[in-house]
Design an enzyme around this catalytic site. Structure first.
Site, mmCIF file in Angstrom:
data_model
loop_
_atom_site.group_PDB
_atom_site.id
_atom_site.type_symbol
_atom_site.label_atom_id
_atom_site.label_comp_id
_atom_site.label_asym_id
_atom_site.label_seq_id
_atom_site.Cartn_x
_atom_site.Cartn_y
_atom_site.Cartn_z
ATOM 1 C CG ASP A 1 -4.450 -5.615 1.545
ATOM 2 O OD1 ASP A 1 -3.497 -6.311 1.989
ATOM 3 O OD2 ASP A 1 -4.678 -4.509 1.779
ATOM 4 C CG ASP B 1 -2.349 -3.187 7.484
ATOM 5 O OD1 ASP B 1 -2.893 -3.961 8.182
ATOM 6 O OD2 ASP B 1 -1.125 -3.005 7.512
#
Length: 275
Positions: free
Chosen positions: A12, A14
């Protein structure tokens, strides 16, 4: 094509690789140029705080997707490209965690492919991947017609769609998901983590921290961000296309959160245009 049994590592973006939102960083110039309103900026800032505290569930992701389509409709791709090119170096301060860089390099050293997986737009995620030496991404794609965003989403890389895209990529490339790794900070990515044999929670929100404890998953705390501009010094300029989708995702997440929390407060008024 990799041999059968070869694993990959899915990251992922952020708060896992980058210390803050890659999308919301562009809120100020987009407001300045009239693509979003002051109200959007205020609500997004409020919602980002709530988002950091509690993460996002499936219904919020759906509201985000639907609002994203409406928010970006009619935006000129060239206008957005110009804004991003003018402000990229100023706003590149979503920092990359040093720990994430080391982990990515470790997986690359042992021969695993790295894939960035993010609900932000492909136009934003790919340049960040280039900085990291990562060419494979799974990200949101919008439909463009006559140089403008049509208001339709070709693919929204949020929630369950991440898992579907990962499984499709694994089938195409021969990845063994049981031998693969995944890293995320959000409860919304629990299905992503569950889809691989080696899941790890990074800077997890409360919901993901609870699941990680229940499942016995490793938990990593990344605390040392490195400004991306430092990684750009000795590299050629990275071409950046329109980042409207990524910005749209960030603002849409904010609006979805804001509307939900306003409605849940006693006596709270439904905000105009709420999802």
């Amino acid at each position: 094509m990799p041999a059968v049994g070869h694993g990959a590592a899915f990251f992922d973006l952020d708060k896992t690789v980058i210390a803050k939102s890659s999308a919301l960083a562009f809120g100020r110039p987009f407001y300045r140029d009239g693509l979003i309103t002051r109200r959007d900026v205020v609500k997004a800032a409020y919602a980002q705080l709530i988002f950091k505290i509690g993460g996002a569930d499936d219904q919020q992701m759906i509201r985000t997707r639907d609002y994203l389509a409406e928010l970006c409709k009619g935006w000129k791709v060239e206008q957005v490209r110009q804004i991003v090119n003018e402000t990229l170096h100023e706003l590149i301060d979503p920092y990359i965690y040093a720990e994430a860089v080391e982990l990515i390099e470790h997986h690359q050293t042992v021969g695993r492919d790295i894939v960035l997986v993010s609900a932000s737009g492909e136009e934003m995620v790919r340049p960040i991947g280039d900085l990291l030496g990562v060419t494979d991404i799974i990200a949101t794609r919008m439909v463009v017609e006559a140089g403008r965003y049509s208001g339709e989403i070709e693919f929204y890389a949020g929630g369950p769609n991440k898992v579907a895209a990962i499984k499709e990529m694994a089938a195409t490339r021969g990845y063994d998901l049981a031998e693969s790794y995944a890293y995320s900070d959000s409860i919304s990515d629990a299905p992503l983590l569950e889809s691989v044999g080696h899941p790890t929670a990074v800077n997890p929100d409360r919901g993901l921290r609870r699941i990680a404890a229940e499942q016995g998953w490793p938990v990593l705390e990344f605390r040392h961000p490195i400004p991306l501009r430092r990684r750009l010094r000795d590299r050629p300029a990275v071409p950046v296309a329109a980042a409207a989708i990524g910005v749209g995702v960030g603002v849409a997440i904010g609006l979805a959160w804001y509307g939900r929390h306003r409605r849940s407060r006693p006596g709270g008024l439904e905000p105009t245009g709420a999802l």
